[in-house]
Design an enzyme around this catalytic site. Structure first.
Site, mmCIF file in Angstrom:
data_model
loop_
_atom_site.group_PDB
_atom_site.id
_atom_site.type_symbol
_atom_site.label_atom_id
_atom_site.label_comp_id
_atom_site.label_asym_id
_atom_site.label_seq_id
_atom_site.Cartn_x
_atom_site.Cartn_y
_atom_site.Cartn_z
ATOM 1 C CB THR B 23 36.955 46.381 33.795
ATOM 2 O OG1 THR B 23 38.014 45.478 33.532
ATOM 3 C CG2 THR B 23 36.126 45.850 34.940
ATOM 4 C CB CYS B 29 39.267 40.182 38.579
ATOM 5 S SG CYS B 29 40.672 39.304 37.884
ATOM 6 C CG HIS B 46 40.535 44.223 36.292
ATOM 7 N ND1 HIS B 46 39.797 44.034 35.152
ATOM 8 C CD2 HIS B 46 40.794 42.982 36.767
ATOM 9 C CE1 HIS B 46 39.619 42.729 34.953
ATOM 10 N NE2 HIS B 46 40.226 42.071 35.921
#
Lengths: 198, 160
Positions: B23, B29, B46
């Site tokens: 990611t 996040c 995520h």
């Protein structure tokens, strides 16, 4: 929230006028020509966020200003790092390489650029809508574009599945590109549509 | 040839050896990774926010308090054993500070805390984490070895 075609056109026009003022401010500040795309008004789902920022881990300098008042929102400028350097160079009237990460002066110059552009955007929006608005103090982050965008989106601790962006591409000649995004807060669209009689 | 599988925002994916889960551009996040070293399978979520907090859930992978449980369910489907699962995580930064205004919500920190307590609740050991600070991170998770490669712009790259 469902948006009608007329409302969408109104948002585009708001984007057009507001971003036009911001681009003009940048042009005056840097003494060079700045071209602007037709603003894109679009809703993006979270899993598709990479369509807003092509390269989520590209190094960019991002100025973030909150628009406060009757129709609040977030104004965000994304400058790829080379463009941010070009902006600072043009401001300082130098051709020498600038290390933005290491220079507080360069960073404060970038914040000021953001501040002036957002203020121009806000003045245009206020004139158009009659709603009083003020900019916050600008904040600057120089890091991965996607990481910065997620922090802006999540700041209030909530996020919708789809996000409405008013998105304008700025191109300076030579060598400057940037992206100006306005994110209306919850309720702001209705407020704007209300005063515009839509 | 290992496939690199992209995990988008609020997304959750699992993979078998020799694939890599990745990611890009984690800010506040968190990328939560689970691994079964015997079965050589892994999963990544995520996560964007700590708790659903009464919001309509929508996509459960978005919230730390939903994503961990869901990730476990998904990885078990690939033949992982719950008792062998171990976790790693990265992300949870504070990317902006406004002068004179302390960050009230500390989303990044709270994301990390919630993931940690969820892992504890499910009895999954958190081997290592790289969270907090003010930097963006791009992560690659090797589901064969369980190595988590964390790349930042100003603090280089490391494998945890």
């Amino acid at each position: 929230m469902q948006i009608t075609q007329v409302q969408l056109d109104a948002l585009k026009e708001i984007g057009n006028i507001g971003s036009g003022h911001a681009a003009t401010a940048l042009s005056t500040l840097l003494q060079r020509r700045i071209d602007m795309s037709v603003p894109k008004v679009w809703t993006v789902s979270l899993d598709n966020i990479s369509s807003v920022i092509d390269q989520l881990d590209s190094l960019q300098a991002v100025v973030y200003v909150k628009v406060e008042g009757g129709a609040p929102g977030k104004a965000v400028f994304f400058f790829p790092i080379q463009s941010a350097e070009a902006v600072v160079q043009a401001l300082m009237g130098t051709d020498e390489g600038i290390d933005i990460l290491g220079s507080e002066l360069a960073q404060s110059a970038l914040k000021e650029v953001g501040n002036i552009m957002v203020s121009s955007f806000i003045i245009a929006l206020t004139k158009l809508s009659g709603i009083p608005l003020q900019p916050s103090v600008p904040a600057l982050a120089i890091d991965m574009a996607g990481a910065i965008l997620d922090a802006v989106l999540l700041e209030e601790g909530t996020i919708d599945e789809e996000i409405l962006f008013i998105d304008t591409q700025l191109t300076g000649i030579p060598l400057i590109e940037g992206k100006f995004i306005f994110l209306p807060n919850e309720g702001t669209l209705n407020k704007l549509f209300g005063v515009l009689g839509l | 040839m290992n496939n690199v599988i992209n995990v988008g925002m609020a997304d959750l994916k699992t993979a078998r050896t020799p694939d890599i889960l990745m990611t890009a551009g984690l800010g506040s996040c968190i990328g939560v990774c689970l691994h079964d070293p015997v079965q050589k399978v892994g999963g990544m979520a995520h996560v964007m926010l700590p708790t659903t907090n009464g919001n309509s859930v929508g996509n459960p992978a978005k919230y730390a308090d939903q994503a961990v449980g869901l990730l476990i369910e998904e990885i078990l489907k690939l033949g992982a054993s719950k008792s062998r699962l171990r976790a790693k995580m990265a992300g949870g930064s504070q990317m902006f500070t406004f002068p004179g205004k302390p960050p009230v919500l500390r989303i990044g920190d709270r994301n990390a805390e919630t993931v940690e307590s969820e892992l504890k609740r499910f009895g999954i050991p958190l081997l290592v984490s790289d969270v907090g600070g003010g930097v963006g991170r791009t992560i690659h998770f090797n589901v064969t070895t369980g190595d988590l490669r964390v790349r930042t712009i100003n603090h280089g790259e490391k494998v945890i």
